[in-house]
Design a protein around this motif. Structure first.
Motif, PDB file in Angstrom:
ATOM      1  N   LYS A 139       0.813  -1.223   0.000  1.00  0.00           N
ATOM      2  CA  LYS A 139       0.000   0.000   0.000  1.00  0.00           C
ATOM      3  C   LYS A 139       0.845   1.272   0.000  1.00  0.00           C
ATOM      4  CE  LYS A 139      -1.138  -0.329   4.986  1.00  0.00           C
ATOM      5  NZ  LYS A 139      -0.556  -1.675   5.192  1.00  0.00           N
ATOM      6  N   THR A 185       0.612   3.875  -2.975  1.00  0.00           N
ATOM      7  CA  THR A 185       0.273   5.258  -2.634  1.00  0.00           C
ATOM      8  C   THR A 185       1.265   6.226  -3.271  1.00  0.00           C
ATOM      9  OG1 THR A 185      -0.724   4.593  -0.528  1.00  0.00           O
ATOM     10  CG2 THR A 185      -0.018   6.889  -0.715  1.00  0.00           C
ATOM     11  N   VAL A 225      -0.490  13.999   0.107  1.00  0.00           N
ATOM     12  CA  VAL A 225      -0.289  12.595   0.465  1.00  0.00           C
ATOM     13  C   VAL A 225      -0.228  12.460   1.981  1.00  0.00           C
ATOM     14  CG1 VAL A 225       1.171  10.567   0.130  1.00  0.00           C
ATOM     15  CG2 VAL A 225       1.051  12.304  -1.651  1.00  0.00           C
ATOM     16  N   VAL A 229      -4.257  11.683  -1.724  1.00  0.00           N
ATOM     17  CA  VAL A 229      -3.918  10.266  -1.836  1.00  0.00           C
ATOM     18  C   VAL A 229      -3.560   9.790  -0.432  1.00  0.00           C
ATOM     19  CG1 VAL A 229      -2.422   8.555  -2.908  1.00  0.00           C
ATOM     20  CG2 VAL A 229      -3.082  10.589  -4.194  1.00  0.00           C
ATOM     21  N   GLU A 233      -2.958   6.695   2.303  1.00  0.00           N
ATOM     22  CA  GLU A 233      -2.743   5.300   2.691  1.00  0.00           C
ATOM     23  C   GLU A 233      -3.537   5.033   3.970  1.00  0.00           C
ATOM     24  OE1 GLU A 233       0.713   2.597   4.688  1.00  0.00           O
ATOM     25  OE2 GLU A 233       1.354   3.911   3.052  1.00  0.00           O
TER      26      GLU A 233
END
Length: 461
Positions: free
Chosen positions: A125, A129, A145, A167, A169
């Motif tokens: 992941k 990501t 992020v 984005v 995770e």
């Protein structure tokens, strides 16, 4: 709700931050500045918290520390750090009493003004990501992020604009309490993990499922067709469903043709997106990571954006990271490998030669039997340390391919001893890899510190 409206709603309210980790510390300071009455609760002592404790007190945060830090949990709003069990008795009691028990990520999803791409899975992941974020940036988007990758998103939500993208995770610890899903949700794969923290495998799977469970008809779910558990989420998808597979052609999503090109299929239309030989970071698992990112970003970016990133993106620190070559011996840091499946798909699948492998660490109560045969196939010397060393040795010796002394199995007490021993065992042409297949908590606070420590030791040889 906007963030401004949220701050107005908490003014004068009592708020507890349980667990003063990465995401809660900046939030506690901010909330205090916005007029909330904030308490920081943590099992660690004032001395162990160090500068963090001083910073929080200066920001007006009252501290309750030590083993009894969750006693008299009376605050109106309680923020749980992801590392604290969702079903902890003190939190269950608070819920029954009508108190609000939430988390940084839950509130972020409520107030974020732009589309969110979410990524979860047992393995891959973080790399997925990072790849997805780079592809979206290459297309000209402003990308934020964060999440489990280490950067809290809620403290910077006021800087995020409607035309940006996030984005994120997302770990099972974050997802377990989520009642919103991202616009695009990726499940890279699901294998046994974190069974020391979850009640059972079923709870772990259900937590992961929240990444797609609350999407509306305009959402997009990206599932790994080659992973049985990930693929089983398909009936729960309400919006667009895209699969990715290295093993078979899919009608909607990504697959590999005979020329090792990644194809995106949309019904009857096939588009060549990326030649896998252009992917700079090694390993078949990274082909899957690119497939997942392509499915998530299709329609938002061009194939040229994907290829440019594939050719230039060097990978993420602590993931099959080349450290140095010394006397013909190549050293790799794969500290992110905190599960057997990650070690199998990572360092044990990249090289043609057999490795000298450092493995072992904290016991997350997940099985090591699947690790046995791959180690026999790909490792010539196995250096074990940590709480799980005996379990890994048992799994290797029980494998069908094990022969006495092949692989050679050695035990050490510390990472420094492991590095020194590998340096003695290695000859020119060998590859030495730290790929523990375990978490770090028996010796290090996290895999990043373990990896950095390993790199420092190798550079000092």
């Amino acid at each position: 709700m906007t963030m401004e409206e949220f701050y107005k709603s908490i003014k004068g309210k009592t708020i507890a931050f349980c667990g003063l980790g990465g995401s809660n510390v900046p939030l506690a300071k901010t909330f205090s500045q916005k007029g909330a009455i904030v308490t920081g609760r943590d099992r660690r002592s004032y001395e162990k918290l160090g500068d963090t404790a001083t910073e929080l007190e200066k920001a007006g945060v009252r501290l309750i520390l030590g083993d009894d830090y969750l006693n008299d949990l009376h605050e109106e709003i309680i923020f749980r750090t992801p590392g604290i069990r969702f079903h902890l008795p003190e939190l269950e009691t608070a819920r029954k009493n009508g108190q609000i028990v939430t988390s940084e990520m839950e509130v972020f999803f409520d107030v974020c003004p732009c589309p969110i791409f979410g990524i979860t899975g047992s393995d891959g992941k973080t790399t997925t990501t990072s790849i997805l974020a780079e592809i979206l940036k290459k297309s000209g988007k402003t990308v934020h992020v964060g999440g489990n990758i280490g950067t809290p998103l809620l403290p910077k939500v006021e800087t995020i604009k409607p035309n940006d993208v996030v984005v994120a995770e997302l770990s099972s610890f974050q997802l377990i309490s989520m009642r919103r899903s991202p616009m695009v949700g990726i499940v890279t794969n699901i294998t046994p993990n974190h069974l020391d923290m979850h009640k059972d495998m079923n709870e772990y799977i259900n937590a992961k499922k929240n990444i797609i469970l609350h999407q509306n008809a305009f959402g997009r779910a990206v599932l790994n067709l080659d992973n049985e558990i990930s693929a089983s989420f398909a009936p729960k998808v309400r919006g667009q469903l895209l699969y990715f597979s290295r093993k078979q052609k899919v009608e909607h999503g990504c697959w590999l043709n005979k020329n090792e090109q990644i194809i995106f299929s949309d019904g009857g239309k096939d588009t060549v997106i990326l030649d896998t030989k252009d992917i700079r970071i090694p390993g078949s698992h990274n082909i899957e990571n690119y497939m997942a990112a392509i499915c998530a970003s299709f329609g938002f970016v061009s194939p040229d954006d994907v290829t440019t990133v594939a050719k230039t993106f060097p990978g993420v620190a602590h993931r099959a990271e080349f450290v140095r070559e010394l006397n013909g011996v190549r050293w790799y840091n794969d500290s992110i490998a905190t599960t057997p499946s990650r070690t199998i798909k990572g360092m044990l699948s990249i090289f043609s030669e057999k490795l000298i492998l450092i493995a072992g660490g904290y016991d997350k109560k997940i099985p090591f039997e699947p690790l046995g045969q791959p180690i026999c196939d790909h490792v010539k010397t196995l250096v074990l340390l940590g709480n799980t060393a005996p379990k890994i040795e048992t799994a290797v010796k029980a494998a069908a391919g094990y022969k006495d002394g092949a692989p050679k199995i050695l035990h050490v007490s510390t990472l420094q001893e492991a590095v020194d021993l590998c340096n003695k065992e290695a000859h020119s042409g060998d590859v030495v890899a730290l790929s523990p297949a375990c978490a770090s908590y028996d010796m290090f606070p996290n895999f990043v510190i373990r990896g950095n420590t390993f790199k420092e030791m190798v550079m000092a040889l």
